[in-house]
Design an enzyme around this catalytic site. Structure first.
Site, PDB file in Angstrom:
ATOM      1  N   HIS A 194      10.371   1.115   6.320  1.00 11.10           N
ATOM      2  CA  HIS A 194      11.342   0.483   5.422  1.00 11.10           C
ATOM      3  C   HIS A 194      11.934  -0.791   5.993  1.00 11.10           C
ATOM      4  O   HIS A 194      12.170  -1.751   5.266  1.00 11.10           O
ATOM      5  CB  HIS A 194      12.454   1.477   5.091  1.00 11.10           C
ATOM      6  CG  HIS A 194      12.031   2.445   4.036  1.00 11.10           C
ATOM      7  ND1 HIS A 194      12.481   3.736   3.976  1.00 11.10           N
ATOM      8  CD2 HIS A 194      11.168   2.307   3.018  1.00 11.10           C
ATOM      9  CE1 HIS A 194      11.923   4.330   2.944  1.00 11.10           C
ATOM     10  NE2 HIS A 194      11.120   3.482   2.353  1.00 11.10           N
ATOM     11  N   GLU A 253     -14.989  -0.821  -3.700  1.00 11.04           N
ATOM     12  CA  GLU A 253     -14.410  -0.687  -2.356  1.00 11.04           C
ATOM     13  C   GLU A 253     -15.183   0.289  -1.475  1.00 11.04           C
ATOM     14  O   GLU A 253     -14.765   0.610  -0.372  1.00 11.04           O
ATOM     15  CB  GLU A 253     -12.927  -0.309  -2.438  1.00 11.04           C
ATOM     16  CG  GLU A 253     -12.588   0.838  -3.356  1.00 11.04           C
ATOM     17  CD  GLU A 253     -11.086   1.057  -3.511  1.00 11.04           C
ATOM     18  OE1 GLU A 253     -10.289   0.475  -2.771  1.00 11.04           O
ATOM     19  OE2 GLU A 253     -10.719   1.841  -4.398  1.00 11.04           O
ATOM     20  N   ASP A 295     -10.402  -1.325   1.705  1.00 10.08           N
ATOM     21  CA  ASP A 295     -11.250  -0.143   1.872  1.00 10.08           C
ATOM     22  C   ASP A 295     -12.709  -0.521   2.100  1.00 10.08           C
ATOM     23  O   ASP A 295     -13.423   0.190   2.811  1.00 10.08           O
ATOM     24  CB  ASP A 295     -11.124   0.783   0.657  1.00 10.08           C
ATOM     25  CG  ASP A 295      -9.889   1.658   0.792  1.00 10.08           C
ATOM     26  OD1 ASP A 295      -9.670   2.197   1.888  1.00 10.08           O
ATOM     27  OD2 ASP A 295      -9.138   1.772  -0.182  1.00 10.08           O
ATOM     28  N   CYS A 344      -8.663  -7.980  -4.784  1.00 12.75           N
ATOM     29  CA  CYS A 344      -7.256  -7.574  -4.731  1.00 12.75           C
ATOM     30  C   CYS A 344      -6.871  -6.984  -3.374  1.00 12.75           C
ATOM     31  O   CYS A 344      -5.750  -6.526  -3.196  1.00 12.75           O
ATOM     32  CB  CYS A 344      -6.927  -6.592  -5.849  1.00 12.75           C
ATOM     33  SG  CYS A 344      -7.831  -5.047  -5.731  1.00 12.75           S
TER      34      CYS A 344
END
Ligand code: PEP
Ligand code: MG
Length: 581
Positions: free
Chosen positions: A197, A441, A465, A512
């Protein structure tokens, strides 16, 4: 004495300032046995502390300033959910009642037990959620001790001239808000990874940060002069004057570049020769759509919907909740296309098995993404119906991850048809011509591309990937991170083959994965024929800048050279030539 620490780069840029040390997160707690007749009073004491923390978190959420990063509200919600999680609360009460532990002892005992489960999780994102649990427990411990909830910034530390850098073992997301002031210029933490975070918030605030620095909070002293080189995850402590000067110079250059870049926001992404290039955004949560628009994206090229399901219980969202989330993104994008990827989870993420921490023998090769969806057809149909219903509010495309087999493609398309039929039966509207695409991928998908070209309206190359599976490198494993190389000849050939075949077939294709957002690879991808890129919004203007500098016809020779090279140094030399082209 000057020294350098190496960690993980999570938010780029250079920060120079004095160290502001935050005390270690863990509090020393008392351990004692409660008298038998005081056990219920101890349970109540715990409940009161829990309620105090709940009130604090709700108040924090309500007081979020309008310019707070979008993630902050979501993080506070996660903390509120953890605070009431049965695994935490029930067990703590049980320890108080059965073993007569005092509340603090019971709480830290249960934290330790849950932490072990988290450590065993393979998925980097979920593993890092352990930090959220620790932060919530710390808040309850503070409430039990009657201490203030959040870090108090000591105003006597304020200086007019020196900018400060927070150095901590770990930082709670809610506390990050307290640091969102002019005086803090960067963050250094011992813990954390790329998706922790602290990292996510630092990125969204565009503040340089380096995490995973191991012992930084022990080695750096209060007020030490430090430099964060966020581009390479390096922290220089007590730098020599000449180093300081060099970094100050680099810092002002970067700031200038950043400001200049903003001017590109409204320029259309076109090469010098006039070819239009579509730059779209990757988003994880509905609120990210705003950042996408702010960065000048002309659509969402990848909505990673699995992030919607990442709550502490692993609850699957109901159809209405999903529909509302998708519709919100579509409406926010205001006519720009939104590509919604169906859920991409693996058995390691256990989102459908409450309270279980099972780890598949090899999660990346297991029941992941579409394989998981096909094994849970009711859940998949729910998601498909929600996406289809959102398509009434603007252009929506469905993107399916991790496909490799003809049977998976057939089953997926049959389920999409079934979802449409269910909506017809229920009298609910959707776009009957919605476009359906596949992620490319897995190397098998590239090699057997005709399987995809005939059945899908568009394709999207997931380079993250594709690299993982082609080079057999677990993308979450630091031990092999040095082998994760987008410029490996096998990767470049697979991308080039896909772009060539889709061009021949007249099927639109995008990239992407992270490669699309790396400006050092923009010309290479353009030279291979790519015209649609989807990336993290923060990268969009940098990539646009490269597009605007590109003359497509000058790329042919250097790209050919890159694709013909097998030696890394030759590839790099050809890439350098390409960057100058
Ligand atoms: C990819 O694999 O490149 C991709 C975009 O998907 P993810 O990173 O979500 O696996
Ligand atoms: Mg992927």
């Amino acid at each position: 004495m000057s020294f350098t620490l190496h960690g993980i780069s999570v938010s780029q840029g250079i920060a120079i300032g004095r160290a502001y040390l935050i005390a270690p997160a863990a509090l020393e707690v008392a351990h004692y046995l409660v008298e038998p007749n005081n056990v219920e009073a101890e349970v109540i004491r715990f409940g009161v502390a829990q309620q105090t923390v709940y009130d604090e978190l709700v108040a924090l959420r309500a007081e979020l300033p309008p310019d707070a990063p979008n993630e902050m509200g979501a993080f506070l919600n996660v903390h509120i959910l953890i605070l009431h999680d049965e695994l935490l609360v029930k067990e703590v009460i049980k320890l108080i009642r059965t073993r007569r532990y005092n509340a603090e002892w019971a709480l830290t005992e249960q934290l330790e037990c849950l932490a072990k489960h988290f450590d065993a999780i393979h998925d980097e994102y979920l593993r890092e959620r352990k930090a959220d649990l620790e932060q919530v427990v710390e808040r309850v411990l503070k409430a039990l001790a009657g201490l203030p909830a959040t870090v108090v910034i000591n105003n006597t530390m304020k200086r007019d001239t020196d900018e400060m850098i927070v150095v901590a073992h770990d930082i709670a997301p809610a506390d990050m808000l307290k640091f969102k002031t002019q005086i803090f210029r960067g963050f250094v933490t011992d813990l954390g990874g790329r998706t922790s975070h602290t990292a996510i918030v630092a990125r969204s605030l565009s503040i340089p940060a380096a995490v995973g620095m191991q012992q930084a909070s022990l080695l750096i002293r209060q007020d030490d002069m430090i430099i964060i080189d966020g581009d390479c995850g390096v922290v220089i402590v007590d730098p020599a004057p000449i180093v300081l000067e060099e970094y100050a110079c680099r810092q002002s250059k970067k700031l200038l570049e950043k400001r200049k870049l903003q001017r590109l926001k409204f320029s259309p992404a076109k090469t010098i020769c006039g070819t239009k290039i579509d730059l779209l955004a990757n988003i994880e949560l509905p609120d990210d759509a705003r950042a996408a628009l702010d960065a000048g994206a002309v659509g969402v090229g990848l909505f990673r919907t699995e992030f919607l399901f990442m709550n502490p219980h692993g609850d699957l969202l109901e159809e209405e909740q999903q529909f509302n989330a998708y519709r919100y993104v579509v409406q926010t994008m205001n006519g720009f296309p939104v590509t919604i990827r169906t859920i991409d989870v693996g058995s390691d993420k256990s989102i459908n098995s409450r309270n279980e921490f099972e780890v598949a023998p090899n999660p990346a090769l297991g029941l992941r993404a579409i394989r998981w969806s096909l094994s849970e057809p009711q859940m998949f149909l729910t998601q498909l119906r929600s996406i289809l219903r959102a398509s009434v509010f603007g252009p929506v495309k469905i993107l399916v991850p991790m496909l490799a087999h003809a049977c998976e493609i057939d089953q997926t398309l049959a389920l999409i048809a079934q979802a449409k039929q269910q909506l017809d039966d229920a009298g609910l509207e959707y776009d009957p011509h919605i476009l359906v695409g596949a992620m490319i991928e897995i190397p098998a998908a590239v090699i057997a591309l005709p399987l995809f070209l005939k059945r899908f309206d568009f394709l999207s190359i997931g380079t993250n990937d594709l690299i993982q599976y082609t080079l057999a490198i677990d993308r979450a494993d630091n031990a092999v991170a040095h082998l994760y190389n987008p410029l490996h000849p096998a990767i470049l050939r697979l991308i080039s083959m896909t772009l060539y075949a889709t061009r021949q077939a007249g099927i639109p294709v995008s990239v992407c994965g992270e490669m699309a957002g790396d400006p050092t690879l923009t010309k290479l991808l353009l030279g291979m024929g790519l015209t649609e890129f989807s990336m993290h919004p923060s990268q969009l203007l940098l990539v646009k800048q490269e597009v605007l500098r590109t003359q497509l016809k000058s790329l042919g020779k250097p790209v050919e050279d890159i694709l013909a090279s097998y030696k890394p140094e030759e590839v790099q030399a050809a890439l350098d030539r390409l960057m100058q082209a």
